[in-house]
Each structure stands twice: as structure tokens, then as C-alpha cells.
Design a protein around this motif. Structure first.
Motif, PDB file in Angstrom:
ATOM      1  N   ARG A  37      54.788  18.516  81.413  1.00 49.10           N
ATOM      2  CA  ARG A  37      54.112  19.439  80.500  1.00 49.10           C
ATOM      3  C   ARG A  37      52.664  18.993  80.354  1.00 49.10           C
ATOM      4  O   ARG A  37      52.381  17.797  80.340  1.00 49.10           O
ATOM      5  N   ASP A  92      66.079  21.365  95.815  1.00 48.28           N
ATOM      6  CA  ASP A  92      65.826  22.201  94.639  1.00 48.28           C
ATOM      7  C   ASP A  92      65.687  23.657  95.065  1.00 48.28           C
ATOM      8  O   ASP A  92      65.272  23.942  96.188  1.00 48.28           O
ATOM      9  N   GLU A  94      73.089  30.279  81.658  1.00 51.92           N
ATOM     10  CA  GLU A  94      72.714  30.728  80.315  1.00 51.92           C
ATOM     11  C   GLU A  94      73.871  31.275  79.495  1.00 51.92           C
ATOM     12  O   GLU A  94      73.751  31.413  78.287  1.00 51.92           O
ATOM     13  N   TYR A 132      69.851  26.835  79.820  1.00 54.16           N
ATOM     14  CA  TYR A 132      69.700  27.012  78.384  1.00 54.16           C
ATOM     15  C   TYR A 132      71.044  27.029  77.664  1.00 54.16           C
ATOM     16  O   TYR A 132      71.112  26.754  76.471  1.00 54.16           O
TER      17      TYR A 132
HETATM   18  P1  C2E Z   1      62.485  23.420  88.805  1.00 50.27           P
HETATM   19  O1  C2E Z   1      62.375  22.049  89.355  1.00 50.27           O
HETATM   20  O2  C2E Z   1      63.377  24.361  89.510  1.00 50.27           O
HETATM   21  O3  C2E Z   1      62.912  23.213  87.287  1.00 50.27           O
HETATM   22  C1  C2E Z   1      63.733  24.085  86.583  1.00 50.27           C
HETATM   23  C2  C2E Z   1      62.920  25.076  85.782  1.00 50.27           C
HETATM   24  O4  C2E Z   1      63.799  26.067  85.247  1.00 50.27           O
HETATM   25  C3  C2E Z   1      62.219  24.455  84.569  1.00 50.27           C
HETATM   26  O5  C2E Z   1      61.000  25.184  84.334  1.00 50.27           O
HETATM   27  C4  C2E Z   1      63.219  24.738  83.446  1.00 50.27           C
HETATM   28  O6  C2E Z   1      62.630  24.751  82.161  1.00 50.27           O
HETATM   29  C5  C2E Z   1      63.699  26.108  83.838  1.00 50.27           C
HETATM   30  N1  C2E Z   1      65.033  26.406  83.310  1.00 50.27           N
HETATM   31  C6  C2E Z   1      66.061  25.555  83.163  1.00 50.27           C
HETATM   32  N2  C2E Z   1      67.157  26.180  82.676  1.00 50.27           N
HETATM   33  C7  C2E Z   1      66.812  27.480  82.508  1.00 50.27           C
HETATM   34  C8  C2E Z   1      67.517  28.650  82.029  1.00 50.27           C
HETATM   35  O7  C2E Z   1      68.684  28.609  81.659  1.00 50.27           O
HETATM   36  N3  C2E Z   1      66.812  29.827  82.005  1.00 50.27           N
HETATM   37  C9  C2E Z   1      65.515  29.895  82.399  1.00 50.27           C
HETATM   38  N4  C2E Z   1      64.911  31.087  82.334  1.00 50.27           N
HETATM   39  N5  C2E Z   1      64.828  28.816  82.861  1.00 50.27           N
HETATM   40  C10 C2E Z   1      65.466  27.629  82.923  1.00 50.27           C
HETATM   41  P2  C2E Z   1      59.612  24.440  84.110  1.00 50.27           P
HETATM   42  O8  C2E Z   1      59.800  23.194  83.301  1.00 50.27           O
HETATM   43  O9  C2E Z   1      58.638  25.463  83.632  1.00 50.27           O
HETATM   44  O10 C2E Z   1      59.189  23.982  85.567  1.00 50.27           O
HETATM   45  C11 C2E Z   1      58.900  24.898  86.577  1.00 50.27           C
HETATM   46  C12 C2E Z   1      58.757  24.247  87.908  1.00 50.27           C
HETATM   47  O11 C2E Z   1      57.601  23.391  87.948  1.00 50.27           O
HETATM   48  C13 C2E Z   1      59.918  23.334  88.276  1.00 50.27           C
HETATM   49  O12 C2E Z   1      61.014  24.098  88.739  1.00 50.27           O
HETATM   50  C14 C2E Z   1      59.278  22.492  89.355  1.00 50.27           C
HETATM   51  O13 C2E Z   1      59.256  23.179  90.578  1.00 50.27           O
HETATM   52  C15 C2E Z   1      57.849  22.352  88.855  1.00 50.27           C
HETATM   53  N6  C2E Z   1      57.716  21.036  88.178  1.00 50.27           N
HETATM   54  C16 C2E Z   1      58.005  20.683  86.904  1.00 50.27           C
HETATM   55  N7  C2E Z   1      57.736  19.373  86.686  1.00 50.27           N
HETATM   56  C17 C2E Z   1      57.274  18.877  87.866  1.00 50.27           C
HETATM   57  C18 C2E Z   1      56.821  17.572  88.300  1.00 50.27           C
HETATM   58  O14 C2E Z   1      56.831  16.573  87.570  1.00 50.27           O
HETATM   59  N8  C2E Z   1      56.411  17.468  89.606  1.00 50.27           N
HETATM   60  C19 C2E Z   1      56.410  18.540  90.465  1.00 50.27           C
HETATM   61  N9  C2E Z   1      55.994  18.360  91.730  1.00 50.27           N
HETATM   62  N10 C2E Z   1      56.850  19.764  90.093  1.00 50.27           N
HETATM   63  C20 C2E Z   1      57.271  19.935  88.809  1.00 50.27           C
END
Ligand code: C2E
Ligand code: MG
Ligand code: MG
Ligand code: MG
Length: 292
Positions: free
Chosen positions: A63, A182, A242, A261
């Protein structure tokens, strides 16, 4: 008159483009400073065993608290960080912070262990020649055993850079670190490709899980992916669960783990710690939810 209108439209278009370019430049310059200004933090989303409802581990999700704009989603700034090469130091920061956090939780909640920490890795990071050395260094420094660490690589990265990454992946596996794919199922890879990579876990993309009960095709895709994963000795995590209907189907299909979620949103460090301290050993996410 049409010509004039056309011109006006171009002018507006140019201005919008110009505005966008300015905003991107601003974002890039803010991003370059954000690391030393300590504007990043990690949130942690529980990953749950579908058979027992027990906490299996966390995915670390970055974040950015922007001083003017507030929280900015990683979907917005991670691609920019990749473009400007900042993803390498940023990714190193994430790895170190996540490993350190798991060590702290291991000491604080021994009765909940073993828990795994999953960390997202960008394609550019794995292609860095010293990536594996960097991880080894972080493990030594934090004292975390590699077997509690999982690295998540997207399906698209894996397929696009198959040749460049396979060597690094094998070295990572030799440190007992686990590898997840992923966002699996987005169509980049043919399923038959999979056995070439030393992968432990498939994370089924949220888009399939969310459409599962209304869309027979999505259900079939999940069924096929799960069967194949099991044949290849991999475990399956369903992303974005969900509803309890989804949970029931995922259990029937034999998916090992769920994340979504339904169980918990990503939590800041204090909330994740509170969750583990207020819940006793039998912490059951599936039960928790059925009683809501
Ligand atoms: P991701 O790795 O596929 O992470 C899962 C995303 O889905 C997360 O969004 C999470 O909050 C969201 N999510 C989980 N459960 C649910 C659900 O039930 N419903 C919905 N609508 N969403 C859900 P987030 O945190 O916004 O992250 C988005 C993407 O950003 C991640 O997808 C990942 O690709 C990238 N990301 C996040 N942190 C890092 C990091 O430290 N390094 C890198 N390289 N990429 C990151
Ligand atoms: Mg991920
Ligand atoms: Mg994902
Ligand atoms: Mg995703």
C-alpha cells in the motif's frame, strides 16, 4: 463547421493527453521519493484452508500512503514502478518487511504456526541476476526459514519470460522456498506448459471464482485447473472467494485453499495481529462466516 468541430476535439484530446502525461511524470517523481520517505506499508490478507477453516498464511499486499492523494492502489503504481526500474528496490523492501513480519508473528503466536508468507514478485525482479542472492541475504538477515516463504509470479510473467526465469526458479526451489502462479487461467499459457516449471501452488484468478455459480464455463475451468494441478502435485488457492456458495463449490472441487473477502479483506499489521491474538487456536474462518 465539421472541420472546426474536429479541430476543437483534437485540441481537447491534446490537452487531455498533456494532462495525463503530466500526471504520470508527477507520479513517477513521487514514487522515486516514496521509498526513502517511508510512505509504503504492507497489508496482509489471510489465506485459509478450506477443509479446516484454519489460517494457513498471509499474502503481503503493498500500500502507498501518498501525502496528498491518500491511499493509492498497487494496480496503479506497481506497473509504473516496473517501467522506471523502481520495482527492484521496492520489491526488495517488500520481501524484507514481509519476512521480518512473519518472524515477529512466529515468536508471538507459536501455537498458530506454521504460517506461510506469500510475496508478489514482478517479472523484472526475477530477471535481475542477483535476485536469488538477494533473497538468501534477506533470509539470513531476518532469520526466516525459506520453507515459510512463498513467491507469487503471475502466469503472464512466467510464460513471457520462460527461458529467462526457469534457472532462477530452480535455484529458489532449492532453498525450500515455494512458488505460486498468480492469476492463473487468464489464458496466456496452455495447461500442458505447466509441468515444465517447478511450481507448488496455482492461484486461480478471481474472475473465474466470482463468476463460478452463474457461469458453467467458469465452473468447468476451475474444475479442470484443479484436477490438472493435483495431477502435477500442486495445491490450489481460489482467489477472490466472496460468498458461501462459492466456498461450498470450491470445497466440493477439492481446492485446498481460499483467499477472499468472505474470509477477510487485507488487514493492516495491527489488525492482522489483533485477529490472531483475539482468536484462540481453533480460529475457524469458514465457521466464523457461517455464524454471521
Ligand atoms: P494479486 O496478487 O492477485 O492480489 C490479490 C488482489 O485481489 C488484492 O488486490 C486483493 O485485495 C484483492 N482481493 C482479494 N480478495 C478479494 C475479493 O474477495 N474480492 C475482490 N474484489 N478483490 C479481492 P490489491 O491489494 O489491490 O493488489 C492488486 C495487485 O497488485 C496484486 O494482485 C498484485 O498483482 C499487485 N501487488 C500488490 N502488492 C504487490 C507487491 O508487493 N509487489 C508486486 N510486484 N505486486 C504487488
Ligand atoms: Mg498475488
Ligand atoms: Mg492474484
Ligand atoms: Mg490479481
Amino acid at each position: 463547421q465539421a472541420k472546426e468541430q474536429g479541430k476543437a476535439r483534437y485540441a481537447i484530446f491534446d490537452q487531455a493527453m498533456y494532462q495525463q502525461t503530466l500526471e504520470l511524470l508527477q507520479l513517477e517523481s513521487d514514487l522515486r521519493q516514496a521509498l526513502e520517505r517511508q510512505e509504503f506499508c504492507l497489508h496482509y490478507q489471510p489465506i485459509v484452508s478450506l477443509a479446516t477453516g484454519k489460517l494457513k498464511g498471509f499474502e503481503a499486499l503493498i500500500r502507498w500512503r501518498h501525502p496528498q492523494r491518500g491511499l493509492i492502489s498497487p494496480a496503479e503504481f506497481i506497473p509504473v514502478a516496473e517501467d522506471i526500474g523502481l520495482i527492484v528496490p521496492l520489491g526488495e523492501w517488500v520481501l524484507r518487511a514481509a519476512c521480518r513480519q512473519l518472524c515477529a508473528w512466529q515468536a508471538q503466536f507459536p501455537h498458530l504456526m506454521p504460517l506461510k508468507m506469500s510475496v508478489n514478485i514482478a517479472g523484472k525482479q526475477i530477471r535481475e541476476p542477483n535476485f536469488v542472492a538477494q533473497i538468501e541475504q534477506i533470509l539470513v538477515e531476518t532469520g526466516l526459514d525459506g520453507s515459510y516463504l512463498q513467491l507469487e509470479i503471475t502466469e503472464s510473467t512466467l510464460i513471457e519470460y520462460a527461458q529467462e526465469t526457469i534457472h532462477a526458479l530452480l535455484k529458489i526451489r532449492s532453498k525450500q522456498i515455494q512458488l505460486s502462479i498468480d492469476d492463473f487461467g487468464q489464458g496466456y499459457s496452455s495447461l500442458s506448459y505447466l509441468h515444465r516449471f517447478p511450481i507448488n501452488i496455482l492461484k486461480i484468478d478471481r474472475s473465474f471464482v466470482s463468476g463460478m455459480h452463474s457461469n458453467a464455463e467458469n465452473y468447468e475451468i476451475i474444475r479442470t485447473i484443479t484436477t490438472l494441478a493435483h495431477t502435477l502435485g500442486m495445491d490450489v488457492v481460489a482467489e477472490g472467494a466472496e460468498t458461501t456458495e462459492q466456498l461450498t463449490i470450491l470445497r466440493t472441487l477439492g481446492c485446498e485453499f481460499g483467499q477472499g473477502y468472505l474470509f477477510s479483506r487485507p488487514l493492516n499489521c495491527a489488525s492482522a495481529t489483533a485477529l490472531m491474538s483475539t482468536n484462540p487456536q481453533w480460529l475457524d474462518f469458514t465457521e466464523l462466516n457461517q455464524s454471521l
